[in-house]
Design a protein around this motif. Structure first.
Motif, PDB file in Angstrom:
ATOM      1  N   THR A   7       0.820  -1.218   0.000  1.00 50.01           N
ATOM      2  CA  THR A   7       0.000   0.000   0.000  1.00 50.01           C
ATOM      3  C   THR A   7       0.850   1.262   0.000  1.00 50.01           C
ATOM      4  N   GLU A   8       2.158   1.107   0.019  1.00 49.99           N
ATOM      5  CA  GLU A   8       3.116   2.217   0.064  1.00 49.99           C
ATOM      6  C   GLU A   8       3.163   2.931   1.405  1.00 49.99           C
ATOM      7  N   ILE A   9       2.004   3.385   1.942  1.00 46.28           N
ATOM      8  CA  ILE A   9       2.094   4.091   3.227  1.00 46.28           C
ATOM      9  C   ILE A   9       1.907   3.184   4.443  1.00 46.28           C
ATOM     10  N   LYS A  10       1.219   2.054   4.280  1.00 37.71           N
ATOM     11  CA  LYS A  10       0.917   1.217   5.440  1.00 37.71           C
ATOM     12  C   LYS A  10       1.590  -0.148   5.364  1.00 37.71           C
ATOM     13  N   GLY A  11       2.497  -0.334   4.426  1.00 39.87           N
ATOM     14  CA  GLY A  11       3.055  -1.666   4.232  1.00 39.87           C
ATOM     15  C   GLY A  11       2.061  -2.516   3.470  1.00 39.87           C
ATOM     16  N   TYR A  12       2.137  -3.830   3.693  1.00 43.60           N
ATOM     17  CA  TYR A  12       1.271  -4.717   2.928  1.00 43.60           C
ATOM     18  C   TYR A  12      -0.167  -4.656   3.415  1.00 43.60           C
ATOM     19  N   GLY A  13      -1.083  -4.826   2.484  1.00 43.25           N
ATOM     20  CA  GLY A  13      -2.497  -4.872   2.818  1.00 43.25           C
ATOM     21  C   GLY A  13      -3.171  -5.996   2.064  1.00 43.25           C
ATOM     22  N   ASN A  61      -5.113  -4.469   7.553  1.00 44.18           N
ATOM     23  CA  ASN A  61      -4.741  -3.194   8.163  1.00 44.18           C
ATOM     24  C   ASN A  61      -5.903  -2.533   8.894  1.00 44.18           C
ATOM     25  N   HIS A  62      -5.508  -1.652   9.814  1.00 45.30           N
ATOM     26  CA  HIS A  62      -6.464  -0.832  10.550  1.00 45.30           C
ATOM     27  C   HIS A  62      -7.002   0.291   9.668  1.00 45.30           C
ATOM     28  N   SER A  63      -8.266   0.649   9.873  1.00 40.28           N
ATOM     29  CA  SER A  63      -8.793   1.912   9.352  1.00 40.28           C
ATOM     30  C   SER A  63      -9.724   2.499  10.400  1.00 40.28           C
ATOM     31  N   CYS A  64      -9.753   3.817  10.508  1.00 32.98           N
ATOM     32  CA  CYS A  64     -10.698   4.478  11.412  1.00 32.98           C
ATOM     33  C   CYS A  64     -12.100   4.508  10.806  1.00 32.98           C
ATOM     34  N   ILE A  88     -14.642  -5.052  -5.652  1.00 33.47           N
ATOM     35  CA  ILE A  88     -13.481  -5.831  -6.054  1.00 33.47           C
ATOM     36  C   ILE A  88     -12.258  -4.911  -6.015  1.00 33.47           C
ATOM     37  N   ASP A  89     -11.133  -5.466  -5.571  1.00 31.49           N
ATOM     38  CA  ASP A  89      -9.873  -4.725  -5.519  1.00 31.49           C
ATOM     39  C   ASP A  89      -9.873  -3.584  -4.489  1.00 31.49           C
ATOM     40  N   GLU A  90     -10.748  -3.697  -3.494  1.00 30.10           N
ATOM     41  CA  GLU A  90     -10.749  -2.724  -2.392  1.00 30.10           C
ATOM     42  C   GLU A  90      -9.919  -3.320  -1.248  1.00 30.10           C
ATOM     43  N   GLU A  91      -9.242  -2.476  -0.503  1.00 30.32           N
ATOM     44  CA  GLU A  91      -8.504  -3.006   0.645  1.00 30.32           C
ATOM     45  C   GLU A  91      -9.469  -3.381   1.765  1.00 30.32           C
ATOM     46  N   ILE A  92      -9.264  -4.570   2.343  1.00 29.86           N
ATOM     47  CA  ILE A  92     -10.056  -5.018   3.489  1.00 29.86           C
ATOM     48  C   ILE A  92      -9.467  -4.376   4.739  1.00 29.86           C
ATOM     49  N   THR A  93     -10.303  -3.718   5.525  1.00 28.36           N
ATOM     50  CA  THR A  93      -9.818  -3.067   6.751  1.00 28.36           C
ATOM     51  C   THR A  93     -10.790  -3.321   7.891  1.00 28.36           C
ATOM     52  N   PHE A  94     -10.276  -3.230   9.094  1.00 27.82           N
ATOM     53  CA  PHE A  94     -11.133  -3.184  10.280  1.00 27.82           C
ATOM     54  C   PHE A  94     -10.493  -2.208  11.247  1.00 27.82           C
ATOM     55  N   ASP A  95     -11.213  -1.879  12.296  1.00 26.34           N
ATOM     56  CA  ASP A  95     -10.675  -0.947  13.287  1.00 26.34           C
ATOM     57  C   ASP A  95     -10.062  -1.775  14.413  1.00 26.34           C
ATOM     58  N   TYR A  96      -8.773  -1.567  14.707  1.00 24.84           N
ATOM     59  CA  TYR A  96      -8.130  -2.358  15.763  1.00 24.84           C
ATOM     60  C   TYR A  96      -8.893  -2.241  17.086  1.00 24.84           C
ATOM     61  N   HIS A 105       0.938  -0.366  21.157  1.00 25.65           N
ATOM     62  CA  HIS A 105       2.117  -0.686  20.350  1.00 25.65           C
ATOM     63  C   HIS A 105       2.265   0.201  19.136  1.00 25.65           C
ATOM     64  N   PHE A 106       1.321   1.112  18.937  1.00 22.49           N
ATOM     65  CA  PHE A 106       1.360   1.950  17.740  1.00 22.49           C
ATOM     66  C   PHE A 106       1.441   3.416  18.152  1.00 22.49           C
ATOM     67  N   ASP A 107       2.652   3.910  18.335  1.00 26.52           N
ATOM     68  CA  ASP A 107       2.811   5.297  18.756  1.00 26.52           C
ATOM     69  C   ASP A 107       2.709   6.260  17.586  1.00 26.52           C
ATOM     70  N   HIS A 108       2.947   5.716  16.399  1.00 27.46           N
ATOM     71  CA  HIS A 108       2.999   6.596  15.236  1.00 27.46           C
ATOM     72  C   HIS A 108       1.595   7.062  14.832  1.00 27.46           C
ATOM     73  N   GLN A 109       1.551   7.995  13.932  1.00 27.75           N
ATOM     74  CA  GLN A 109       0.309   8.509  13.373  1.00 27.75           C
ATOM     75  C   GLN A 109      -0.431   7.404  12.637  1.00 27.75           C
ATOM     76  N   CYS A 110      -1.743   7.468  12.647  1.00 27.42           N
ATOM     77  CA  CYS A 110      -2.538   6.562  11.826  1.00 27.42           C
ATOM     78  C   CYS A 110      -2.461   7.017  10.377  1.00 27.42           C
ATOM     79  N   ASN A 111      -2.243   6.073   9.468  1.00 24.15           N
ATOM     80  CA  ASN A 111      -2.144   6.405   8.041  1.00 24.15           C
ATOM     81  C   ASN A 111      -3.359   5.953   7.245  1.00 24.15           C
ATOM     82  N   CYS A 112      -4.499   5.781   7.914  1.00 28.11           N
ATOM     83  CA  CYS A 112      -5.636   5.201   7.187  1.00 28.11           C
ATOM     84  C   CYS A 112      -6.222   6.169   6.160  1.00 28.11           C
ATOM     85  N   SER A 113      -5.950   7.448   6.316  1.00 29.00           N
ATOM     86  CA  SER A 113      -6.400   8.506   5.401  1.00 29.00           C
ATOM     87  C   SER A 113      -7.915   8.527   5.160  1.00 29.00           C
TER      88      SER A 113
END
Ligand code: ZN
Length: 153
Positions: A7-13, A61-64, A88-96, A105-113
């Motif tokens: 995904t470039e910003i979030k690693g693999y999805g 991956n997480h998404s808000c 089709i071809d949409e990223e599957i996400t859930f909210d952690y 364990h995730f101090d960094h900014q959320c990149n879910c955009s």
């Protein structure tokens, strides 16, 4: 069935190779390991039980503003259920926060955009009440249990 993409910003999805209607099971979870304690890729399945799910579930991956929620299956693992129609071809996400009471364990900014991004990935305990209300049918049941225990205190 699924395509793993960078995904470039979030690693693999994990991306769909077909569309899903709201309410359909998108991914079937399987518990592959019991853990002593919480971990950045752990799933919390009870107040004091942390596990690893099968690889494909672990890679979601997480998404808000996610397109999937959680339902416990017969084996006690978490399936991902479409909470909206997914193309089709949409990223599957859930909210952690649907799965873990606290996320440390995730101090960094959320990149879910997403438009509703909270800025930081948080656990259930830090979710605003309106999000809890929105997610209530789609989260690990023990989270609701913890909240009701605390109301009694
Ligand atoms: Zn976000």
């Amino acid at each position: 069935m699924y395509i793993i993409k960078d995904t470039e910003i979030k690693g693999y999805g994990v991306f769909t190779s077909k569309s899903f209607d709201k309410g359909e099971t998108v991914l079937v979870g399987k518990i592959i390991e019991e853990l002593e304690s919480n971990h950045s890729h752990a799933s919390q399945v009870a107040i004091d039980r942390f596990v690893f799910h099968n690889d494909i579930v672990r890679m979601v991956n997480h998404s808000c503003e996610p397109n999937c929620g959680i339902r416990v299956n017969e084996s006690g693992a978490h399936d991902f259920i479409a909470i909206k129609n997914i193309d089709i071809d949409e990223e599957i996400t859930f909210d952690y926060a649907m799965r873990n009471y606290s996320v440390e364990h995730f101090d960094h900014q959320c990149n879910c955009s997403s438009k509703e991004c909270r800025g930081k990935i948080t656990g259930w305990k830090d979710l605003p009440q309106n999000k809890k209300d929105e997610y209530v049918s789609w989260v690990a049941p023990y989270l609701i249990e913890i909240d009701s225990l605390q109301l009694q205190d």
